[in-house]
Design an enzyme around this catalytic site. Structure first.
Site, PDB file in Angstrom:
ATOM      1  CG  HIS A 119      -1.915   0.968   1.415  1.00 14.30           C
ATOM      2  ND1 HIS A 119      -1.649   2.264   1.781  1.00 14.30           N
ATOM      3  CD2 HIS A 119      -3.254   0.888   1.268  1.00 14.30           C
ATOM      4  CE1 HIS A 119      -2.792   2.935   1.848  1.00 14.30           C
ATOM      5  NE2 HIS A 119      -3.784   2.123   1.533  1.00 14.30           N
ATOM      6  CG  ASP A 196       0.720  -2.191   6.049  1.00 11.39           C
ATOM      7  OD1 ASP A 196      -0.251  -2.348   6.813  1.00 11.39           O
ATOM      8  OD2 ASP A 196       0.651  -1.536   4.995  1.00 11.39           O
ATOM      9  CD  GLN A 199      -6.736  -4.675   4.034  1.00  8.73           C
ATOM     10  OE1 GLN A 199      -7.714  -5.360   4.349  1.00  8.73           O
ATOM     11  NE2 GLN A 199      -6.855  -3.406   3.713  1.00  8.73           N
ATOM     12  CB  CYS A 362      -3.634   3.404  -1.483  1.00  7.52           C
ATOM     13  SG  CYS A 362      -4.891   4.611  -1.146  1.00  7.52           S
TER      14      CYS A 362
HETATM   15  N1  PLP Z   1      -1.693  -0.609   4.588  1.00  7.68           N
HETATM   16  C1  PLP Z   1      -2.609  -1.383   3.998  1.00  7.68           C
HETATM   17  C2  PLP Z   1      -2.222  -2.753   3.527  1.00  7.68           C
HETATM   18  C3  PLP Z   1      -3.923  -0.920   3.848  1.00  7.68           C
HETATM   19  O1  PLP Z   1      -4.832  -1.681   3.259  1.00  7.68           O
HETATM   20  C4  PLP Z   1      -4.237   0.372   4.343  1.00  7.68           C
HETATM   21  C5  PLP Z   1      -5.593   0.929   4.161  1.00  7.68           C
HETATM   22  O2  PLP Z   1      -6.327   0.570   3.272  1.00  7.68           O
HETATM   23  C6  PLP Z   1      -3.253   1.119   4.961  1.00  7.68           C
HETATM   24  C7  PLP Z   1      -1.983   0.599   5.068  1.00  7.68           C
HETATM   25  C8  PLP Z   1      -3.519   2.489   5.502  1.00  7.68           C
HETATM   26  O3  PLP Z   1      -4.412   2.401   6.568  1.00  7.68           O
HETATM   27  P1  PLP Z   1      -5.024   3.752   7.213  1.00  7.68           P
HETATM   28  O4  PLP Z   1      -5.650   4.493   6.068  1.00  7.68           O
HETATM   29  O5  PLP Z   1      -6.015   3.242   8.192  1.00  7.68           O
HETATM   30  O6  PLP Z   1      -3.901   4.488   7.815  1.00  7.68           O
END
Ligand code: PLP
Length: 404
Positions: A119, A196, A199, A362
Site C-alpha cells: 500500500h 504493515d 489488512q 492506494c
Molecule cells: N496498509 C494497507 C495494507 C492498507 O490496506 C491500508 C488501508 O487501506 C493502509 C496501510 C492504511 O491504513 P489507514 O488508512 O487506516 O492508515
C-alpha cells in the site's frame, strides 16, 4: 461459542438495519458492532477527561481506561508488554512514525527492502526517507502468481540492509506473506522487520512473538473499531532505543530554556492529547474480537472467497489480480471486467446496494505490475454471507447489460 454469521450481522446496527445492503468493502473499513458503539458512548458520557495530566478522579479514570486499552492491544497482539504499544491515528501514522524514528539513525548507503505489493502507506514513507537520509531502497517484485516473490529475498537482503518493511497481506490480492521467511532473511544480516498489518488484523488475533517480527502496525477502523486510532507495536528493546518524532505535551521529562529530556516509551511517541475515546473503542473492538471463534470464522471467510473466486474464474470476461486459490490469503478478491472501467462498475453495483471499491486502492506499483491502472475489489468480513455473493454476481450481470 459457535459461529452464526447472521447472528453476528445482527450485532452491527448499520447492517442489521438494511438487509438490502451488501457491504463488501471491508478492506477499506469495517463496520462497528453495538459493543463498540456502547463503549464509545459510555466513555464519552461518563468518563471523558484528558489523560496523563489531571489528578482528580475523572481524569485518573480516563487515564486508567486509556492504559487498559493498551493492555487490550497487547492481548490482541500477544505482545510481551503493554508498554510496547504506541497509539497513533492509524496504520499510515504508525508507519510514518516508525520511518522517522528508525530512519533517524540510518546512514547513506544503508538499505531498506520493501515490496511491489505495498500500500502507498508502506511505500512512500520509505521513498521520502531515501531522500532524507540517502538510504537505498530495494523493491521485491511479484512472482508469476501475483504473490511477493520471496525467492528473491536472498538477493535483495544484503549486508547493508537495515530494515524489511513488508505487508502481512496485500490489500488488493489478499495474498498473505510468509513472514517466517522474511524474518529469517532479516536476522541473517541483523536487519529489523516492520509489518504493515492493516489488512491482516481484521481477520483475527495475532501473535507478534510467534511471528518474530520487530514492529507491527494496524488501524482501529479496519478491526471493527473507531476511526482516528491505530497501533504501532515495537519490540521493547528497539522501541526504547528510538528517538521521538513529534514533540509537545506528554512526551517530555523536563523542559528548560536550554534543553528538554524525554519521557520513556510509549509516552515519548504520543505527543499531545491522544485519541482517548478512540483507544477505548478500539479496546472494546479487540476484546470483542478476542471473544470470537476464529477457526470457524476463518473457515467461513475462506469458503466465501473460494465461492467468489470460482464464480469469477468461470466468467470469460473477468481477469482476477493475483492468486486464484484460497491458500495463504485473506478474503479479498480484486478483478476487472473486460471493457468496463472499475469506477463505472462500482457505481452500477453500488446503485444496487452492493458496496465494492474501484480504483488503484492506494497500490499503484502493484497494479502496474499487473499491467492495469485499477481494479474492482470485493473484501469479506465475518458478517458477510452467501447472499452478498449472490447480489454481487447478479450485479455483475446487470452491469454487463447496462455498461456494454
Ligand atoms: N496498509 C494497507 C495494507 C492498507 O490496506 C491500508 C488501508 O487501506 C493502509 C496501510 C492504511 O491504513 P489507514 O488508512 O487506516 O492508515
Amino acid at each position: 461459542m459457535s459461529f452464526d454469521p447472521a447472528a453476528l450481522r445482527r450485532q452491527f446496527p448499520l447492517l442489521a438495519g438494511d438487509p438490502e445492503l451488501h457491504y463488501l468493502d471491508n478492506a477499506a473499513t469495517a463496520q462497528l458492532p453495538q459493543a463498540v458503539l456502547d463503549a464509545l458512548v459510555a466513555h464519552e458520557t461518563h468518563a471523558r477527561a484528558n489523560v496523563q495530566r489531571g489528578s482528580y478522579p475523572l481524569a485518573e479514570g480516563a487515564t486508567e481506561a486509556y492504559e487498559r486499552a493498551r493492555e487490550s492491544v497487547r492481548r490482541f497482539l500477544n505482545a510481551g508488554r503493554a508498554d510496547e504499544v504506541v497509539f497513533t491515528s492509524g496504520t499510515t501514522a504508525a508507519i510514518n512514525v516508525f520511518a522517522h524514528a528508525f530512519g533517524a539513525r540510518l546512514a547513506a548507503g544503508d538499505e531498506i527492502v520493501i515490496t511491489r505489493a505495498e500500500h502507498h502507506s508502506n511505500f512512500v514513507p520509505w521513498q521520502l526517507l531515501r531522500e532524507r537520509r540517502g538510504a537505498a531502497l530495494r523493491v521485491l517484485p511479484l512472482a508469476g502468481d501475483g504473490r511477493i516473490d520471496l525467492a528473491r529475498l536472498a538477493e535483495a537482503v544484503t549486508a547493508r540492509c537495515r530494515l524489511i518493511a513488508i505487508t502481512h497481506a496485500s490489500n488488493v490480492t489478499g495474498a498473505l506473506t510468509d513472514l517466517a521467511a522474511v524474518v529469517s532473511a532479516a536476522r541473517a544480516v541483523g536487519a529489523r522487520v516492520l509489518v504493515d498489518g492493516a489488512q491482516a488484523a481484521q481477520h483475527g488475533p495475532l501473535d507478534v512473538q510467534r511471528l518474530g517480527v520487530d514492529a507491527y502496525a494496524f488501524s482501529g477502523h479496519k478491526c471493527f473499531g473507531p476511526n482516528g486510532v491505530g497501533v504501532l507495536w515495537v519490540r521493547r528493546e528497539l522501541l526504547e532505543s528510538l528517538p521521538p518524532v513529534f514533540a509537545g505535551g506528554g512526551m517530555v521529562g523536563r523542559v528548560s530554556l536550554e534543553e528538554t529530556t524525554f519521557a520513556d516509551a510509549p509516552a515519548r511517541f504520543e505527543a499531545g492529547t491522544p485519541p482517548i475515546a478512540q483507544a477505548v473503542g478500539l479496546a472494546a473492538a479487540l476484546e470483542w474480537m478476542l471473544s470470537l471463534p476464529w477457526a470457524e470464522i476463518r473457515a467461513h471467510e475462506e469458503r466465501l472467497a473460494r465461492r467468489l473466486l470460482a464464480a469469477l474464474a468461470g466468467m470469460d470476461d473477468v481477469a482476477i489480480l493475483g492468486p486464484r486459490e484460497t491458500r495463504e490469503r485473506l478474503p479479498i478478491v480484486a478483478f476487472n471486467l473486460r471493457g468496463i472501467h472499475s469506477h463505472d462498475l462500482t457505481q452500477v453495483l453500488g446503485d444496487g446496494g452492493v458496496c465494492l471499491r474501484g480504483g488503484h486502492h492506494c497500490a499503484q506499483p502493484l497494479h502496474a505490475a499487473f499491467g492495469v491502472e485499477a481494479s474492482v475489489r470485493a473484501s469479506f468480513a465475518l458478517y458477510n454471507d452467501d447472499a452478498d455473493i449472490d447480489a454481487l454476481i447478479a450485479g455483475l450481470a446487470a452491469a454487463r447489460r447496462t455498461l456494454r
